[in-house]
Design an enzyme around this catalytic site. Structure first.
Site, PDB file in Angstrom:
ATOM      1  CE  LYS A  89      -4.281  -1.592   0.296  1.00  0.00           C
ATOM      2  NZ  LYS A  89      -5.376  -1.228  -0.623  1.00  0.00           N
ATOM      3  CG  ASP A 120      -4.185  -0.679  -3.995  1.00  0.00           C
ATOM      4  OD1 ASP A 120      -4.551   0.392  -4.523  1.00  0.00           O
ATOM      5  OD2 ASP A 120      -4.983  -1.530  -3.569  1.00  0.00           O
ATOM      6  CD  GLU A 146      -5.108  -3.065  -6.520  1.00  0.00           C
ATOM      7  OE1 GLU A 146      -4.277  -4.007  -6.595  1.00  0.00           O
ATOM      8  OE2 GLU A 146      -6.017  -3.046  -5.679  1.00  0.00           O
ATOM      9  CG  ASP A 174      -9.541  -2.114  -6.355  1.00  0.00           C
ATOM     10  OD1 ASP A 174     -10.663  -2.609  -6.507  1.00  0.00           O
ATOM     11  OD2 ASP A 174      -8.985  -2.053  -5.237  1.00  0.00           O
ATOM     12  CE  LYS A 198     -10.548  -4.954  -4.087  1.00  0.00           C
ATOM     13  NZ  LYS A 198      -9.595  -5.073  -2.997  1.00  0.00           N
TER      14      LYS A 198
HETATM   15  O1  LIG Z   1      -5.365  -6.963  -2.883  1.00  0.00           O
HETATM   16  C1  LIG Z   1      -4.830  -7.264  -1.801  1.00  0.00           C
HETATM   17  O2  LIG Z   1      -3.663  -7.656  -1.736  1.00  0.00           O
HETATM   18  C2  LIG Z   1      -5.578  -7.182  -0.516  1.00  0.00           C
HETATM   19  C3  LIG Z   1      -6.893  -6.495  -0.514  1.00  0.00           C
HETATM   20  C4  LIG Z   1      -6.852  -5.004  -0.567  1.00  0.00           C
HETATM   21  O3  LIG Z   1      -5.844  -4.406  -0.841  1.00  0.00           O
HETATM   22  C5  LIG Z   1      -8.059  -4.280  -0.207  1.00  0.00           C
HETATM   23  C6  LIG Z   1      -8.794  -4.729   0.868  1.00  0.00           C
HETATM   24  C7  LIG Z   1      -9.915  -4.073   1.296  1.00  0.00           C
HETATM   25  C8  LIG Z   1     -10.330  -2.942   0.630  1.00  0.00           C
HETATM   26  C9  LIG Z   1      -9.624  -2.468  -0.473  1.00  0.00           C
HETATM   27  C10 LIG Z   1      -8.488  -3.142  -0.909  1.00  0.00           C
HETATM   28  C11 LIG Z   1      -7.838  -2.648  -2.168  1.00  0.00           C
HETATM   29  O4  LIG Z   1      -7.363  -3.432  -2.985  1.00  0.00           O
HETATM   30  O5  LIG Z   1      -7.839  -1.462  -2.432  1.00  0.00           O
HETATM   31 MG   LIG Z   2      -6.990  -1.743  -4.502  1.00  0.00          MG
END
Ligand SMILES: O=C(O)CCC(=O)c1ccccc1C(=O)O
Ligand SMILES: [Mg+2]
Length: 313
Positions: A89, A120, A146, A174, A198
């Site tokens: 992240k 991400d 991402e 995403d 998702k």
């Molecule tokens: O993709 C992953 O590795 C974990 C999941 C994750 O990042 C996520 C989990 C909950 C809400 C949003 C996100 C996201 O991908 O932004």
């Molecule tokens: Mg994401």
């Protein structure tokens, strides 16, 4: 949560039980009913419906590193046994690009050159910020970035700029898929190299499969910070995708301080199996539930929300 993740410190959710087994309804607390109702559709599909036939029996899973300090990275990675891909992240509110660079550098130093590293940004950068950040972060060899920016048009423009700059970082969408009125717009406008899907926000396994088919782009299945029950639905989606070349973000049970399942769906040797996911969904009960049941006003809040979302359907 073991550590704060996307601003969440305590994750609350509802488990549903029906003739097909367990389903999960855990829309993030800030989501309005209309958006949250899709999560209910996914939970109802799991507990009362049927998932498509799997075409593979296991999925590769990525490790997920929240926006922690570099000295915390090793401890987080230790919770993801054998993962050959790491998602980091970045662009967390209150942090700087230097914080992101330090975290990604620490990940790369710890995993070595053969593990894939993706980032991400959860839509937090402007196009200019994303261009600068990804140019710097590309020094650590990124598999993809991402949702660097919020708007579909921003993503499309960023891809052009990065190509012009010779910065080789593919873009994944995403939020532009799971929170969009039109989840296929990203693909139509050439705004991403791949999409993240998702189950819960897209309204179920069948709905997500349809979006992937319509987009015609490579897809990665990811979690919504679900318990093992919601993760099992993600495994069902990943197992049913006609093509799947990238590790899925379904290792997040390891980020929870506790889980509901007798055998939590955490990756072993970097893999989750369809058989283990099936066992979670079809278990007679979820033994971890008893120790973590909500009570009082939080319980009432969820039950009222559940009823309102059911009205929306
Ligand atoms: O993709 C992953 O590795 C974990 C999941 C994750 O990042 C996520 C989990 C909950 C809400 C949003 C996100 C996201 O991908 O932004
Ligand atoms: Mg994401």
């Amino acid at each position: 949560m073991r550590v704060r993740f996307r601003g969440v410190e305590v994750r609350e959710t509802v488990l549903l039980h029906g003739p097909s087994g367990w389903g999960e309804f855990g829309p993030f607390v800030e989501y309005a009913d209309e958006e949250a109702a899709r999560w209910l559709t996914a939970g109802l599909e799991a507990a009362w419906g049927r998932w498509p036939e799997p075409v593979r029996d296991h999925l590769e899973v990525n490790a997920t590193v929240p926006a922690v300090r570099p000295e915390q990275v090793a401890g987080v990675l230790a919770r993801f046994d054998g993962c050959r891909t790491v998602k980091v992240k970045v662009a967390e509110r209150g942090q700087t690009l230097d914080n992101d660079v330090a975290r990604v550098a620490e990940v790369r130093a710890l995993v070595g050159p053969t593990v894939s590293v993706r980032v991400d940004a959860n839509a937090a950068w402007t196009v200019d910020q994303a261009r600068e950040a990804l140019t710097r972060l590309s020094a650590y060899d990124l598999q993809y970035a991402e949702q660097p920016c919020p708007e579909v048009a921003d993503l499309a423009r960023l891809r052009v700029l990065l190509a012009r700059d010779g910065v080789d970082v593919p873009i994944a969408a995403d939020e532009s898929v799971r929170r969009a009125e039109d989840p296929l717009r990203v693909a139509r406008e050439g705004a991403a190299d791949l999409i993240v899907v998702k189950v819960a926000p897209l309204g179920g396994v069948a709905a997500a499969l349809e979006i992937v088919a319509g987009a015609g782009l490579p897809a990665v299945v990811s979690s919504a910070l679900d318990t093992s029950v919601g993760i099992a639905a993600g495994v069902a989606l990943g197992a049913a995708l006609p093509g799947l070349d990238l590790a899925c973000g379904l290792g997040t049970v390891g980020l929870l301080a506790a889980d509901v399942a007798a055998r939590p769906l955490v990756p072993t040797a970097g893999v989750l199996t369809v058989a283990d996911a099936h066992a979670v969904v079809s278990a007679a009960d979820q033994p971890g539930l008893a120790g973590h049941e909500l009570s009082g006003s939080r319980r009432d809040w969820w039950l009222e929300r559940l009823a309102r979302c059911h009205e929306v359907l």
